[in-house]
Write an enzyme that holds these catalytic residues in place. Structure first.
Site, PDB file in Angstrom:
ATOM      1  N   HIS A  52      -2.043   6.746   3.859  1.00 37.58           N
ATOM      2  CA  HIS A  52      -0.679   6.622   3.835  1.00 37.58           C
ATOM      3  C   HIS A  52       0.110   7.892   3.495  1.00 37.58           C
ATOM      4  CE1 HIS A  52      -1.127   2.791   5.761  1.00 37.58           C
ATOM      5  NE2 HIS A  52      -0.508   1.931   4.637  1.00 37.58           N
TER       6      HIS A  52
ATOM      7  N   CYS B 160       0.743  -1.290  -0.163  1.00 35.91           N
ATOM      8  CA  CYS B 160      -0.056  -0.037  -0.072  1.00 35.91           C
ATOM      9  C   CYS B 160       0.820   1.312  -0.065  1.00 35.91           C
ATOM     10  CB  CYS B 160      -1.008  -0.020   1.333  1.00 35.91           C
ATOM     11  SG  CYS B 160      -0.400  -0.693   2.787  1.00 35.91           S
TER      12      CYS B 160
END
Lengths: 359, 359, 359, 359
Positions: free
Chosen positions: C241, C148
């Site tokens: 993120h 990710c």
């Protein structure tokens, strides 16, 4: 369709921003002006605002911020996100100049001739404005919506009160930081913390709930005859006020019956079809650990109030939890729904409805 | 001075760790054994434990974790941080083998012959163990401390109840995540959130408070004659349970008088001088926004309960806020204070007191 | 239009739930089966799942959870949210049985014949599956999406690498708790905290980025010739993120030119029109304090990567910040976009496309 | 023992409060005056301060807040927590009046004749004040401490730089909200969020580190010859700045050797015994997931810097993580340690040391 031009007062603050966002694609209203304090006037809305929502609507971004002066801000509907310290002066000037002011400030909420309205709950209180306009000699009017925590509680209590008549209520709230505006609560005060105090919040909840659930007696609102103890707390949640309640009624409802009553409730008939009205107004949970602000606050685009944990109380009759979005249902979205209801009922004077809007 | 050897059962969990930390430099007790489930036995405490406190005490770190078996763990005082699922079996075996078990589990709290003790509040309940040991034929005994939220509330209520007699109580709690142990509450469940539910918590608070504030009638504890409604919530706080309360008494106290009563309270006479006893047991705030968990939870090394916002209630008599450390005052620290009181009162049988300890 | 039936493996976990939610109204795909470990099989998806998203789609809620067995789960497209501990066994069995497996697990990402794809960045790598199917004798295939954090970084780096050729990269990440699944990170570990470590994360970022930005040389992927240092951290953020990066290129770009390059970038031509593709794939901020996960993570329904703070670096050439949704863009949404691209390119074998689906 | 009277300028702010708390029981210094802006003067410190630490020291609480005027605030040592906007004017006036000013403001840090000191790292830079006092004609002097993030990094880098000579450094920081003062960061900006920007922070880190690790060449400080790229971020942490770093040296150290070097380091010889000096100055972790701000920030009463994750870097030589308390080690505590070192070295002029203090 021709949209009605509207203005937002106090447009640069947290609730003002929510107004601007919710009005960006409204089917009936068109944002025609943004107004704020002198510090912001003359700048574009983009430059004047420390925007804290996702993306600023383009049309608003380019507007010049106006002063909060009815001579300069000429819209038939005016949404007010003004601070209480200035709302008391500014809002009446707009009503006097002919605007319908939909206010989030506390200043006029408890005035006998000013409706305090959560549409599904007490939309019929709007008719107070006829007397208000006569008494005050205003071509416009002021309509208020309630304290954000009181609004969430009122939505959950209304179906039960209408059927069983509330007599006594304890309500403890866990309120989101956005309720204090922006910048509002300092991170050093709330990270990993609870503040068991919100200035002036408890009296607001205690006095507004009986008016919200009261009866329009023609001459004014007869407050509902129940007593309230509120214990208000701030928690580290962004949006969504949670209220845990214990309730005593004239008639004790069985839990299953109360749940059924909550599930069946649709609120005032003519509210259900309005653009901002969630359907149904309440979502009722069976899971023991819901509602929760982070998971449920966006239900119905922030207009649905979530209810759960309906159960017996050892002292009163029932306990339950209610949660709703404080800056949408409890502020900007509630005001917009009030304005929609005014229009739908034709309470909004015909000469105010413009033939065309110029974009 | 010769210290009494003590053991901790369930030593690897969150409350077990708090025991180990608090016992590291205890003036009367010396940690002689750590015990836990089979998964951990045979490892060093350092290897068996996912330590979540500051720095692990060296002596404990090097101990081998024992099984929870009284044949292997031979200490006259045993602190139990066991889960309720195993405490019901294990704790009686230790009492049968002669140990005094200071338990945090719920299993025996409501047994008529088992004292449920917050020392400053009801230290005189400890004398129940005489009958308990006879009735159960145990050379040892079980003493329990209360649910962490009930403990915090009881400390704040005791002075008022002793003077005005509590009749009715509403209490809403905002409880820290450490109350659920480790790993306990998932971060995805609580970051920016409130969970208005903690499994089995409300009944514990409702039934334990009357026993805590009850009278030792010789034949057992006569529970105090008040009713309780508890509304328990989990919030994004590390340590410190906050309880907001509305109280009705036999006699209505004036706010100033209630404040004076809280400030003057010192709890049971012989508790004040014990090593873990905070002096005074309560700190009372005048500022409207205190107590707060993050700012006040460490008062008295986590043993002081903080009280504030004493004010009138529109329905009952008074409202107030209490806050205390859930894993210290409400768990490990409370157990240790119970053990200190047992020793100070000589309730701890003489033959158990070792002549020397060998480090 | 007839939709292609798809299945989700590991459907009860956090990423599995995101798949189920994103597939609920997909224009091309229809969720035909949910599969998970034995613990869940035989239960309805509602009962088997601790649902952590808003509201569970009704159709999925009623499905019976299947075992992860290609004899029982027969869908031509299979999305895998399996844990790496089981994906290595299960995914090839589905490929062998004829399914196209879109995997989030790390197991096959670095295999020479397995495409590791972020569609806008390197959609042309999908053609690797022809050789994969021949070499492995599979009627189906495995296509992986990247770690990710690597995905978020790759999206922001691709336009610059394509024009200036990246040579050296430092990237420090601040990663959301949802990246660790559910229950995942304990609240006691992350509330008010930073954990400067995520197991195995740094090597993944360091080896996947050169493959993602590599060239499909026909015989396989020639990794891009740059080096990477990754410093991965966990922060108290729910989703999103953030990667802060310093970059050295073969040719030094001016800041303004780099910004222009990022803004102009549209990614692979045939990706732009796909149902899940955001337009444009990147949003580029001028404000110095953006992007931020809480404010920008939902852009493009979680598929847009946000970039900002493009500025000179004192040692390398440029610095910038990238942020994207880890469970949508970096996991489930990325897999779905891969599947859409496979279909749009006709890489998906014709006999797999069903004539009709029966709802 | 007679204590030296000291004053705190900017005493009502966040760092000012930390000074007041740390000085409350200082063995050498006695808080003699608190000074702040006009808004606060004339009030008691209790009334003027929105106190955010645990309990306000009684002696300070009763003091009247003075204006920041050397005619009224006459202490030989003056700790300055002034904002940079006023420090540039006020601090020299105190030095001119004979005070030794220990400043946290950025204004004079990079002046060639002003020492920028972290005592364990470069305590020998203090001797610069001799020249400073001559050149500026001041009976007093100004000594500065560094930016809070630079301080934490410098402590961890010093042992390695002293042995292997740092050449290139990448540092990404995750900084606590208390670094922005009080009220500082709004909760709506940081709850569940990361802000990848702190105004002016990166240049401070980049220019202060070479001076901190530079050599006192007699005529001034020769900055160390390494380059720095800083990427500064704000995270939802109360106290404790975390810095993740990649380092290239003149000589490549093996990881084990670097760890040994960090563990063995004691800093400047004559600092170790000072009242505020932690022993040792660094704590070095082997666990892969430490240091963490919430768990390690209080080490050494907030004066110890914690280091961990020392490992190879794919591009430079080593990577590591450093974490320290930003308002103690990185601000107030660092200033106090500087003052202690001045006294211990006798750099503090004899006539300033009072024979007696009058409480």
């Amino acid at each position: 369709m021709t949209k009605t031009p509207v203005a937002v007062l106090g447009a640069t603050g947290a609730v003002g921003q929510t107004f601007v966002r919710l009005l960006a694609d409204h089917p009936w209203f068109e944002l025609a002006a943004v107004a704020a304090s002198e510090r912001s006037t003359g700048k574009t809305y983009r430059d004047a605002t420390r925007w804290i929502e996702g993306a600023m609507p383009d049309a608003a971004a380019r507007m010049l911020v106006q002063p909060c002066d009815p001579m300069l801000v000429k819209a038939p509907i005016v949404f007010s996100a003004l601070d209480a310290s200035v709302a008391g002066d500014i809002e009446p000037r707009f009503a006097e100049a002919g605007a319908f002011v939909l206010s989030n400030a506390k200043n006029f909420r408890m005035e006998p001739d000013v409706p305090l309205v959560v549409p599904e709950v007490n939309g019929e209180h709007l008719s107070l404005i006829a007397a208000q306009r006569v008494a005050r000699g205003w071509p416009g009017a002021i309509v208020t919506n309630a304290n954000c925590a009181a609004t969430v509680a009122a939505m959950a209590l209304a179906p039960l009160h209408q059927r069983y008549q509330l007599r006594r209520l304890f309500v403890a709230t866990m309120q989101a930081v956005s309720g204090a505006g922006y910048p509002g609560v300092a991170s050093l005060d709330i990270l990993g913390n609870v503040i068991p105090y919100i200035g002036e919040e408890e009296p607001k909840i205690e006095r507004e709930l009986p008016k919200l659930l009261g009866r329009n007696a023609g001459w004014g609102i007869e407050p509902a005859s129940f007593t309230v103890s509120a214990l208000a707390n701030r928690v580290a949640v962004e949006h969504g006020h949670t209220a845990v309640m214990a309730m005593e009624f004239a008639t004790k409802p069985a839990v299953a019956e109360a749940l059924e009553t909550l599930r069946a409730w649709r609120g005032m008939d003519d509210v259900a079809g309005l653009p901002s009205a969630p359907r149904p107004p309440l979502q009722v949970f069976d899971q023991p650990d819901r509602p929760q602000p982070r998971r449920d606050v966006q239900a119905g685009n922030g207009m649905t109030v979530s209810v759960g944990r309906v159960r017996e109380d050892p002292q009163f009759h029932l306990r339950m939890v209610a949660m709703g979005h404080n800056t949408i249902r409890g502020a900007a979205g509630g005001s917009i729904l009030n304005a929609e209801l005014l229009m739908a009922r034709g309470l909004f004077p015909a000469h105010h409805i413009p033939l065309t809007t110029h974009r």
